[in-house]
Design a protein around this motif. Structure first.
Motif, short mmCIF file in Angstrom:
data_model
loop_
_atom_site.label_atom_id
_atom_site.label_comp_id
_atom_site.label_asym_id
_atom_site.label_seq_id
_atom_site.Cartn_x
_atom_site.Cartn_y
_atom_site.Cartn_z
N ALA A 271 0.83 -1.21 0.00
CA ALA A 271 0.00 0.00 0.00
C ALA A 271 0.86 1.25 0.00
CB ALA A 271 -0.93 -0.01 1.21
N MET A 272 1.90 1.26 0.82
CA MET A 272 2.76 2.44 0.90
C MET A 272 3.59 2.61 -0.38
SD MET A 272 4.03 2.64 4.84
CE MET A 272 3.01 3.58 5.99
N ASP A 281 -6.14 1.95 -11.36
CA ASP A 281 -7.25 1.05 -11.65
C ASP A 281 -7.16 -0.17 -10.74
OD1 ASP A 281 -8.15 2.70 -13.70
OD2 ASP A 281 -6.88 1.72 -15.20
N ASP A 282 -8.21 -0.98 -10.74
CA ASP A 282 -8.20 -2.21 -9.95
C ASP A 282 -7.04 -3.09 -10.39
OD1 ASP A 282 -10.48 -1.13 -8.96
OD2 ASP A 282 -11.80 -2.80 -9.48
N MET A 283 -6.28 -3.57 -9.42
CA MET A 283 -5.12 -4.40 -9.75
C MET A 283 -4.60 -5.08 -8.49
SD MET A 283 -2.35 -1.27 -10.17
CE MET A 283 -0.97 -2.31 -10.57
N ASN A 303 -5.06 -6.19 -3.06
CA ASN A 303 -5.59 -5.61 -4.30
C ASN A 303 -6.03 -4.17 -4.11
OD1 ASN A 303 -5.82 -8.19 -6.01
ND2 ASN A 303 -6.91 -8.75 -4.15
N ILE A 304 -5.90 -3.38 -5.17
CA ILE A 304 -6.57 -2.09 -5.22
C ILE A 304 -7.94 -2.32 -5.84
CG2 ILE A 304 -6.59 0.22 -6.25
CD1 ILE A 304 -3.56 0.23 -6.08
N LEU A 329 -9.26 -7.19 5.13
CA LEU A 329 -8.52 -6.07 5.68
C LEU A 329 -8.53 -4.91 4.68
CD1 LEU A 329 -5.27 -7.82 7.06
CD2 LEU A 329 -7.56 -7.77 8.03
N GLU A 330 -8.58 -3.69 5.21
CA GLU A 330 -8.47 -2.51 4.35
C GLU A 330 -7.50 -1.53 5.00
OE1 GLU A 330 -11.04 1.35 2.81
OE2 GLU A 330 -12.14 -0.49 3.34
N TRP A 331 -6.51 -1.08 4.21
CA TRP A 331 -5.51 -0.11 4.68
C TRP A 331 -6.05 1.29 4.45
CZ3 TRP A 331 -1.70 0.89 7.70
CH2 TRP A 331 -0.87 2.00 7.49
#
Length: 336
Positions: A271-272, A281-283, A303-304, A329-331
């Motif tokens: 994420a960082m 985009d989603d990936m 994933n994004i 989980l969500e960052w």
């Protein structure tokens, strides 16, 4: 060679401008602190945030006793002003305090927001300090002596207050620095262990550092569905997320129904590395691999999805005869 020419051309003031431009290059400072517009070129010297041209206009209307706006590239900055900006640390650091108590469901203005929407939000955020922890709110004087001299910034005083309140409440050496928030959605349990006569009353406990959060108790169900979101602050040295499932008992100590440790490194590191997920985009951006020494049932990808960094996982509960748990989980980086 170009840097040397620039140093000669601008002389001594260039060092200050260079320090400001270095600060502006930090990931969280590449977007306006108030509306997330890209490439902000203005900054509030006494708040410590970088803002876009549209938000800059609202900041100017607050008065310099609240927000002293300078152009990053055109105006001259004093060493004191630059030191104050660097001490605050930029947009993410300032927003972690100024927006710490944003109401649930509250939406910040976007880059295409109207002037009225910006003005309402920015006044609420900085002038009225509505989203600050109440004990940190500072009433600012509006006398001429405050307006025309550069005082210790709001954010610097807030940082000092924040450090004092954090260290005194936790009685620790120094302050625990948080790098973001972790939203854990406890989705469901499957084939959980029996701890009463025929069933169990399960609930889940999550632990990260000194923090503990807990789901609701679901009565008499070995396949409970929670779909419950729990929030944890993530310290710089975050370690593993510990999970335990218990059977609630009215008359004796609750019995454990299994446990698991979750490695947060793949989620947070990826994420960082990507920065603002909203730009992509989603990936797939990372993966936690199943191995003999972790609780994963299958590899868990990071994933994004719709501009958010998420990670779904299915865990086989450890030190118990049976039971699985599904999580998401969500960052959430500071200031978002």
């Amino acid at each position: 060679m170009a840097m040397n020419n620039r140093r000669l051309e601008f002389g001594r003031p260039a060092s200050g401008k260079r320090r400001m431009k270095d600060l502006l290059l930090h990931k969280d400072n590449r977007f306006c602190a108030d509306c997330n517009a890209p490439d902000p070129k203005w900054a509030s010297a006494n708040i410590g945030v970088f803002v876009c041209l549209k938000c800059c206009g609202v900041h100017r209307s607050l008065g310099t006793h609240i927000s002293k706006i300078n152009s990053v590239t055109l105006d001259e900055w004093s060493e004191e002003e630059i030191d104050a900006m660097i001490e605050v640390g930029g947009n993410a650091s300032a927003n972690s305090i100024y927006e710490a108590y944003l109401p649930e469901g509250y939406t910040k203005p976007a880059s295409d927001a109207s002037h009225e929407q910006r003005a309402k939000f920015i006044r609420s955020k900085y002038e009225h300090q509505e989203f600050l922890k109440p004990s940190l709110r500072i009433v600012s004087g509006k006398s001429s002596s405050h307006k025309n001299t550069f005082k210790a910034s709001f954010s610097k005083r807030l940082m000092d207050s924040f450090r004092k309140s954090t260290s005194s409440s936790k009685n620790m050496e120094g302050m625990v620095e948080f790098i973001g928030m972790l939203k854990v959605k406890v989705i469901k349990g499957t084939d959980l262990a029996i701890r009463d006569m025929m069933t169990s009353d399960p609930y889940v406990i999550l632990k990260l550092g000194q923090q503990t959060v807990q789901t609701t108790i679901i009565k008499s169900n070995l396949n409970p569905v929670w779909n419950e979101e729990l929030m944890l602050s993530v310290p710089e040295e975050f370690g593993q997320l510990s999970l335990q499932v218990y059977d609630h008992d009215m008359f004796s100590a609750d019995d454990i129904m299994g446990e698991a440790d979750i490695d947060l490194q793949p989620l947070i590191t990826s994420a960082m590395a990507f920065g603002d997920a909203g730009m992509f985009d989603d990936m797939q951006i990372g993966k936690w691999l199943k191995s003999h020494d972790n609780a994963l049932i299958d590899d868990s990808t990071v994933n994004i999805i719709d501009g958010k960094v998420k990670q779904e996982m299915s865990l086989k509960l450890q030190n118990v005869e049976c039971g699985e748990l599904d999580l998401e989980l969500e960052w959430m980086p500071l200031g978002h």
